[in-house]
Design a protein around this motif. Structure first.
Motif, PDB file in Angstrom:
ATOM      1  N   MET A   1      46.626 -34.624  19.877  1.00  0.00           N
ATOM      2  CA  MET A   1      45.685 -35.038  18.846  1.00  0.00           C
ATOM      3  C   MET A   1      44.527 -35.824  19.442  1.00  0.00           C
ATOM      4  SD  MET A   1      46.684 -33.609  16.182  1.00  0.00           S
ATOM      5  CE  MET A   1      45.452 -34.358  15.111  1.00  0.00           C
ATOM      6  N   VAL A   2      44.790 -36.599  20.502  1.00  0.00           N
ATOM      7  CA  VAL A   2      43.708 -37.268  21.220  1.00  0.00           C
ATOM      8  C   VAL A   2      42.734 -36.235  21.762  1.00  0.00           C
ATOM      9  CG1 VAL A   2      43.141 -38.625  23.286  1.00  0.00           C
ATOM     10  CG2 VAL A   2      45.048 -39.319  21.821  1.00  0.00           C
ATOM     11  N   GLN A   3      43.275 -35.197  22.390  1.00  0.00           N
ATOM     12  CA  GLN A   3      42.438 -34.152  22.962  1.00  0.00           C
ATOM     13  C   GLN A   3      41.647 -33.423  21.880  1.00  0.00           C
ATOM     14  OE1 GLN A   3      45.416 -31.891  25.044  1.00  0.00           O
ATOM     15  NE2 GLN A   3      45.674 -33.460  26.620  1.00  0.00           N
TER      16      GLN A   3
ATOM     17  N   ASN B   1      39.575 -45.492  17.836  1.00  0.00           N
ATOM     18  CA  ASN B   1      40.319 -44.502  17.056  1.00  0.00           C
ATOM     19  C   ASN B   1      41.632 -44.230  17.774  1.00  0.00           C
ATOM     20  OD1 ASN B   1      38.390 -43.324  14.848  1.00  0.00           O
ATOM     21  ND2 ASN B   1      37.130 -43.479  16.691  1.00  0.00           N
ATOM     22  N   LEU B   2      42.742 -44.327  17.068  1.00  0.00           N
ATOM     23  CA  LEU B   2      44.052 -44.121  17.669  1.00  0.00           C
ATOM     24  C   LEU B   2      44.711 -42.870  17.110  1.00  0.00           C
ATOM     25  CD1 LEU B   2      45.508 -47.751  17.644  1.00  0.00           C
ATOM     26  CD2 LEU B   2      44.423 -46.541  19.546  1.00  0.00           C
TER      27      LEU B   2
ATOM     28  N   LEU C   1      45.328 -43.362  22.737  1.00  0.00           N
ATOM     29  CA  LEU C   1      46.679 -43.039  22.270  1.00  0.00           C
ATOM     30  C   LEU C   1      47.388 -44.282  21.759  1.00  0.00           C
ATOM     31  CD1 LEU C   1      49.035 -40.922  22.150  1.00  0.00           C
ATOM     32  CD2 LEU C   1      49.680 -41.755  24.427  1.00  0.00           C
ATOM     33  N   TRP C   2      47.960 -44.184  20.556  1.00  0.00           N
ATOM     34  CA  TRP C   2      48.916 -45.181  20.086  1.00  0.00           C
ATOM     35  C   TRP C   2      50.293 -44.639  20.471  1.00  0.00           C
ATOM     36  CZ3 TRP C   2      49.686 -46.948  14.272  1.00  0.00           C
ATOM     37  CH2 TRP C   2      50.642 -47.972  14.237  1.00  0.00           C
TER      38      TRP C   2
ATOM     39  N   GLU D   1      52.907 -53.782  21.209  1.00  0.00           N
ATOM     40  CA  GLU D   1      52.044 -54.459  22.178  1.00  0.00           C
ATOM     41  C   GLU D   1      50.800 -53.629  22.470  1.00  0.00           C
ATOM     42  OE1 GLU D   1      54.675 -55.145  25.418  1.00  0.00           O
ATOM     43  OE2 GLU D   1      55.287 -57.128  24.701  1.00  0.00           O
ATOM     44  N   SER D   2      50.973 -52.308  22.559  1.00  0.00           N
ATOM     45  CA  SER D   2      49.831 -51.430  22.784  1.00  0.00           C
ATOM     46  C   SER D   2      48.861 -51.486  21.608  1.00  0.00           C
ATOM     47  CB  SER D   2      50.314 -49.986  22.992  1.00  0.00           C
ATOM     48  OG  SER D   2      49.231 -49.098  23.108  1.00  0.00           O
ATOM     49  N   LEU D   3      49.397 -51.565  20.392  1.00  0.00           N
ATOM     50  CA  LEU D   3      48.543 -51.659  19.206  1.00  0.00           C
ATOM     51  C   LEU D   3      47.754 -52.970  19.209  1.00  0.00           C
ATOM     52  CD1 LEU D   3      47.640 -50.481  16.505  1.00  0.00           C
ATOM     53  CD2 LEU D   3      49.607 -51.596  15.438  1.00  0.00           C
TER      54      LEU D   3
END
Length: 276
Positions: free
Chosen positions: A36-38, A29-30, A50-51, A241-243
């Motif tokens: 929002m991650v927290q 889940n990104l 995190l995205w 790249e992170s995605l």
């Protein structure tokens, strides 16, 4: 809860459980901001990451600085120190918090420009009447990029932002930001390095940080260079790249954490956009 509230509170708990359950079916889940991650983790969503935020570091560039745009933003005073705000002109942006700072800084020649439109424009024009403030209305494309690069500092008092994209666009333009220590802004600005963070509602703090940034010799240049360098780490290529890495992780988890075949990794990276 059994209290109806707005008529839907009784549904909040089961709907939240359903949403959490749906997300927990995913391998990854990104979220696009750390808060929002927290929040996702707090409600029981697993495998959250995190995205990273991204900004167009080519379109927003210090080379877009323009004498003509600076003259427009400053109301015909291009040599004056210039503070910029870009975004929607609405009450939730807390733009009234810039009134006392510009009043305090006006005797030192500082000017303010609002770029954008929205329902509070007329109210703000009345509020800032008598101050050295210009309202340009909505700008886009090259005009917007030029506006960012032609300012000396970016003021961002909003406490409701999750991504703070306009702050990143300003930083990419080599213009440091003075923003609220709230929402997603602290994840964008490194206080004292790429800009300054101010406690929400502290109008004296905004005036002090803007004064330092605009009038302390060399500070604007040092912070602007640091802001641009930081923005380059958030280019569209870096974000993409992170995605791709998150996609590969999802494939691995789905396959029982077996390594992804090398051809798949190679194809994914060949499809990346050119550096930004």
């Amino acid at each position: 809860t059994t209290r109806l509230g707005n008529g839907l509170s009784v549904l909040r708990a089961p709907s939240q459980a359903w949403i959490t359950g749906m997300h927990n079916l995913a391998e990854v889940n990104l979220c696009t901001s750390m808060q929002m991650v927290q929040r996702a983790r707090e409600v029981g969503i697993r495998e959250v990451d995190l995205w990273p935020k991204a900004v167009d570091t080519v379109g927003y560039h210090p080379s877009k600085r323009s004498a003509q745009m600076r003259d427009r933003l400053s109301g015909g005073h291009p040599d004056a120190p210039l503070v910029l705000y870009v975004g929607r002109l609405s009450r939730e942006k807390d733009l009234d918090q810039l009134l006392e700072p510009i009043r305090a800084l006006a005797p030192e020649g500082v000017r303010l420009a609002f770029v954008g439109s929205g329902p509070a424009r007329e109210e703000l024009e009345t509020m800032f009447a008598g101050t050295p403030t210009v309202f340009t209305g909505y700008l886009a494309g090259e005009d917007l990029a030029s506006a960012y690069a032609s300012a000396d500092a970016f003021a961002f008092p909003s406490t409701t932002e999750t991504l703070g994209l306009v702050a990143l666009e300003s930083m990419a333009s080599e213009v440091p930001v003075v923003g609220a220590r709230a929402g997603g802004i602290p994840f964008v600005i490194e206080d004292g390095v790429t800009g300054f963070l101010v406690e929400p509602g502290d109008t004296t703090g905004y005036a002090d940080r803007l004064r330092r940034l605009l009038l302390e010799p060399g500070l604007k240049q040092r912070m602007g260079a640091a802001a641009r360098a930081d923005a380059l780490t958030h280019s569209w290529r870096a974000s993409t790249e992170s995605l791709v890495e998150s996609y590969e992780l999802a494939v691995e988890r789905h396959a029982g954490r077996r390594p992804v075949p090398k051809p798949l990794r190679a194809r994914a990276h060949r499809d990346l956009p050119p550096p930004g």
